[in-house]
Write a protein that holds these residues in place. Structure first.
Motif, short mmCIF file in Angstrom:
data_model
loop_
_atom_site.label_atom_id
_atom_site.label_comp_id
_atom_site.label_asym_id
_atom_site.label_seq_id
_atom_site.Cartn_x
_atom_site.Cartn_y
_atom_site.Cartn_z
N GLU A 295 -73.07 59.88 -2.68
CA GLU A 295 -72.12 59.07 -1.90
C GLU A 295 -70.69 59.37 -2.32
N GLU A 298 -69.53 62.61 -0.75
CA GLU A 298 -69.14 62.47 0.66
C GLU A 298 -67.75 61.85 0.78
N ARG A 299 -67.50 60.84 -0.04
CA ARG A 299 -66.19 60.19 -0.01
C ARG A 299 -65.09 61.16 -0.47
N ILE A 302 -64.09 63.38 2.34
CA ILE A 302 -63.28 62.67 3.34
C ILE A 302 -61.83 62.58 2.89
N TYR A 368 -61.70 57.13 -5.19
CA TYR A 368 -62.55 56.99 -4.01
C TYR A 368 -63.84 56.23 -4.33
N SER A 371 -65.73 51.99 -0.31
CA SER A 371 -66.53 52.37 0.85
C SER A 371 -65.83 53.39 1.74
N LYS A 372 -66.64 54.16 2.49
CA LYS A 372 -66.08 55.15 3.41
C LYS A 372 -65.16 54.49 4.43
N GLU A 373 -65.57 53.33 4.90
CA GLU A 373 -64.78 52.64 5.92
C GLU A 373 -63.38 52.31 5.39
N VAL A 376 -61.34 55.62 4.97
CA VAL A 376 -60.83 56.12 6.24
C VAL A 376 -59.63 55.29 6.69
#
Length: 389
Positions: A295, A298-299, A302, A368, A371-373, A376
């Protein structure tokens, strides 16, 4: 009523309050802020670890333990280094501490005398310089350069060594840069420590958060008699609030640390130590660690991808930990002013690079570990603010 003027010991006055905490507290008073500041996993501690602590409480683990820690946890740490790194240590080489924070503090207080020199990277995590002040040691800063992937230059280390040099601090995977230490550099630093008879304080709490082809090499693998390795359960198992860590060092140093530790905190909470055994020995724990690593990866992608497209910002892709250390020099603001400007104009918290040393000027640290949200949304806000400059 007239307020009494209290006498405060000079050692307490010497300590500089963490800029990270200052920004965090300031941001908490502003509505709708997204914090990319404090480096704390947003994951919950794996369930099996929490259940182990609950069972320990029910089984009566509510009393003092030996100062060095319970035997089973020390043995589990011995097993861990054998299984993961093929490194042999003994139980007498291990002390259980209240996080890596206490571990590094014990190292400074146990090994440094007034006037000794300690080489500390710049930039570096905030506690090392403050620990050195408390030990009344002289700080010598070792520059970490972006063009060298924020790794130390062994030749520069040699140039900084004097007859008063006692210790060098190494922290990889690195906070704040996200850099990892290549094997040949790690071995070179180990050789220097052996040749000049100095200690390496190697702070390694991010060892399992590696990306792409990066690998971690614990410093005890190359210089076991010269290394004090501080480590923590906080980041690996998302156990920041548990305050559980350990130090691996030569047994003579551990004996000295145990005496100091006994007067500082006595022992780490008994049921927390039992949970630590579960963390190290359970496959369920390690599956959770790998899920967290995926995880974070992935972050990381981003954040890096978005930052690379923003005006005035350049960034190298970090290979470890959960931090990005973008270069903001083209924006034309100091690191501290830029951090304040982002808070005011984008309601996003980042940490100025100067919180980690003078050579952090021109950079900011972004965590990071959220959360991804939120990441972003934070990237959207930063980009929108930059486009208005």
């Amino acid at each position: 009523m007239r307020q009494k003027k209290h006498f405060i010991a000079e050692r307490a006055l010497l300590i500089r309050r963490s800029k990270i905490r200052e920004l965090f507290e300031r941001a908490s008073k502003i509505e709708g802020v997204i914090s990319l500041g404090i480096g704390e996993p947003d994951f919950d501690t794996p369930r099996n670890i929490k259940e182990a602590a609950k069972r320990a409480l029910d089984e009566g683990w509510t009393h003092y333990t030996p100062n060095a820690g319970i035997q089973e946890l020390r043995e589990a740490i011995v097993e861990y280094y054998s299984n993961f790194y093929n490194v042999d240590i003994e139980v007498d080489n291990v002390i259980i501490t209240a996080g890596a924070y206490e571990g590094t503090y014990l190292a400074f207080e146990t090994l440094l005398e007034r006037g000794d020199e300690v080489i500390i990277p710049d930039p570096a995590f905030v506690s090392y310089a403050e620990d050195a002040k408390l030990a009344e040691a002289n700080i010598v800063r070792l520059p970490l350069r972006e063009e060298n992937e924020f790794m130390p230059d062994p030749d520069e280390i040699v140039e900084l060594i004097t007859k008063r040099t006692r210790m060098i601090v190494i922290n990889y995977p690195n906070n704040p840069t996200g850099a990892v230490l290549e094997k040949d550099v790690a071995k070179a630093i180990a050789d220097i420590a052996k040749d000049y008879n100095i200690y390496i304080l190697s702070d390694e709490p991010y060892e399992h958060f590696l990306y792409d082809d990066a690998k971690h090499y614990p410093m005890i693998k190359f210089a076991p008699e010269n290394t004090i390795l501080a480590n923590s359960f906080s980041k690996t198992f998302a156990m920041t609030g548990w305050r559980l860590g350990f130090v691996v060092a030569p047994s003579e140093i551990i004996k000295a640390m145990i005496k100091l530790h006994a007067y500082v905190i006595g022992n780490v909470a008994s049921f927390v130590q039992v949970a630590g055994v579960e963390a190290l020995r359970s496959q369920e724990s390690w599956k959770a660690v790998e899920n967290m690593r995926k995880e974070y990866n992935e972050r990381r992608k981003i954040v890096v991808k978005r930052l690379q497209k923003m005006p005035g910002i350049s960034v190298r892709e970090p290979k470890g930990a959960f931090y990005v250390f973008p270069n903001i020099k083209e924006i034309g603001m100091s690191s501290e002013r830029f951090s304040e400007w982002l808070l005011e104009n984008a309601r996003v918290v980042v940490i100025p690079g100067t919180a980690f040393g003078e050579r952090g000027e021109g950079y900011v640290r972004i965590s990071y570990a959220t959360s991804k949200e939120k990441l972003v949304e934070a990237m959207d806000r930063i980009e929108e603010a930059l486009n208005k400059l």
